[in-house]
Design a protein around this motif. Sequence first.
Motif, short mmCIF file in Angstrom:
data_model
loop_
_atom_site.label_atom_id
_atom_site.label_comp_id
_atom_site.label_asym_id
_atom_site.label_seq_id
_atom_site.Cartn_x
_atom_site.Cartn_y
_atom_site.Cartn_z
N THR A 43 41.21 41.69 31.84
CA THR A 43 40.48 41.60 33.35
C THR A 43 41.16 42.03 34.32
OG1 THR A 43 39.40 39.46 32.50
CG2 THR A 43 39.35 39.81 34.55
N GLN A 44 42.49 41.81 34.56
CA GLN A 44 43.30 42.32 35.50
C GLN A 44 43.30 43.99 35.61
OE1 GLN A 44 46.97 39.53 35.39
NE2 GLN A 44 46.93 40.53 37.12
N LEU A 45 43.33 44.55 34.34
CA LEU A 45 43.66 45.98 34.10
C LEU A 45 42.15 46.46 34.63
CD1 LEU A 45 45.54 46.35 30.84
CD2 LEU A 45 46.22 46.96 33.10
N GLU A 46 41.08 45.93 34.16
CA GLU A 46 39.77 46.48 34.77
C GLU A 46 39.50 46.11 36.30
OE1 GLU A 46 36.47 43.97 32.95
OE2 GLU A 46 37.44 44.57 31.12
N ARG A 47 40.28 45.16 36.77
CA ARG A 47 40.11 45.30 38.40
C ARG A 47 40.80 46.16 38.96
NH1 ARG A 47 41.16 38.82 38.90
NH2 ARG A 47 39.15 38.15 38.09
N PHE A 48 41.95 46.62 38.23
CA PHE A 48 43.08 47.74 38.67
C PHE A 48 42.18 48.77 38.82
CE2 PHE A 48 46.86 49.99 38.14
CZ PHE A 48 47.54 50.04 39.60
N GLY A 49 41.48 49.01 37.64
CA GLY A 49 40.76 50.41 37.54
C GLY A 49 39.64 50.35 38.65
N HIS A 50 39.23 49.34 39.20
CA HIS A 50 38.01 49.36 40.25
C HIS A 50 38.82 49.80 41.46
CE1 HIS A 50 35.10 48.41 37.41
NE2 HIS A 50 35.41 47.01 37.39
N ALA A 51 39.82 49.16 41.64
CA ALA A 51 40.74 49.28 42.80
C ALA A 51 41.31 50.63 42.95
CB ALA A 51 41.94 48.37 42.87
N GLU A 52 41.44 51.18 41.90
CA GLU A 52 42.04 52.78 41.77
C GLU A 52 40.92 53.72 42.19
OE1 GLU A 52 43.06 54.39 38.08
OE2 GLU A 52 43.35 56.49 39.00
N GLU A 53 39.59 53.39 41.67
CA GLU A 53 38.49 54.31 42.21
C GLU A 53 38.37 54.01 43.61
OE1 GLU A 53 35.15 52.84 40.20
OE2 GLU A 53 36.04 53.17 38.29
#
Length: 434
Positions: free
Chosen positions: A231-241
């Motif tokens: 879940t943290q990595l998914e959120r990180f992916g969104h933040a990167e976008e």
Amino acid sequence: MKQADMHSSADDSATVESQATTDSSQHDAALRVLRPPRAAPAEAARVTRAEIDLARVRHNLHELTACLKSSGAKLWAVIKADGYGHGARNIATALQQARVDGICVALLEEGIELREAGITVPILVMGGYYGRHRDGLDALIEHRLTPVVYEASQIDSLARAVRFLAEHGSRSTEPYPVHLKIDTGMGRLGVRPEGLGEVLATLQKARELHVDGLMTHLACADADSLSVTQTQLERFGHAEETVRAAGFSPTWRHAANTAAMLRLPESQLDLVRPGLGLFGVHPCPAHQAPQIRQPNLKPAMRVLSEIVAVRNIAVGEAVGYGHTWRASRPSRIATLPMGYADGMSRTMSGGGEVLVCGRRAPIVGTVSMDLTMVDVTDIEGVSLRDEVVILGEQTGRLGTDAISADELANHAGSISWECLTSISRRVPRFYRNP
Ligand SMILES: Cc1ncc(COP(=O)(O)O)c(C=O)c1O
């Protein structure tokens, strides 16, 4: 291993005293930053010591690097807290010689210490705190340390400091690199996703800075389940976008500590930040970690002492503060000069073990500040000056055994990270550097 086989860096005995110049009050101007010397091998009269094998640290670096083949990620070694108790300067020097890509520390002071020791690879200061006054930021920039940022006021002051130094000719006008930290679920440091817009707007105005990295920290990478980490990595992916949409193109995206890089290849991103693994300690038991590769990590630190007293105790006699242990049989009790002030946790009282002659001896009574007592009744022929191993391997006349940081942690009700960093500064470090 004899002390004569080891060497130590003369730097270890240095007392560094620097005048902190501040721009506010007289009182602040008188502040001094004193770094007391670590117990230096050259001055060590005591027998309690830590031996650190730098070849093993280099070996662990190679083992961990081999786990990055498919992602091609770089490795920035985390050597905060004095290199997890191993001595940051010597560890950083060994890693730099072994071509580590970068280094991460927690504190500005830790970064400065490494630059002063001749470390030239990038150093990321992860703690996010650079002092209350401008001189902290000046020191950061002067030492080419890369700060982690996550908050508007922090970004503003850094941009101002960079501009000031550029205007006064102390540095080039090139944008200064920073790594932006996102809090994806650790709840500790970093901008939370809902605050990201404001921080990005501040960064857009701060033309003096360059967002070279985007990072987060994983809270549960060593837990049985990896669902929180995913879940943290998914959120990180969104933040990167969001960050890219705002016009930034960070070179380095990073999230993984030792546990994550070993268990979840997709967490490796552009670089990984292992700490514990470099010192030869696995962050989680093998059965718990379906790992991409089980690296052959070798513990780099041994903690040793010697028996300084032995006595025969009659049935019913007690030992140590509070008389918490009483002999239920005629017993032979040995005393070693290592106590809680050295990092032998008091919670080991009546629970932990040490190695003597290659055999286990239980700790009896209460661990005191400077001394610990162990029951050697079942180990024949124990005498004064016999070697005692508190952490690491021992081969003695009765066998070979080892006490791992994990085992120590279990006895102490703690974690291996804490056990390593708790070996106090009065325990001199000796280095093996074949
Ligand atoms: C931000 C950050 N990254 C990486 C690490 C390295 O973690 P580990 O020692 O588990 O590899 C730490 C350690 O606490 C950390 O605080």
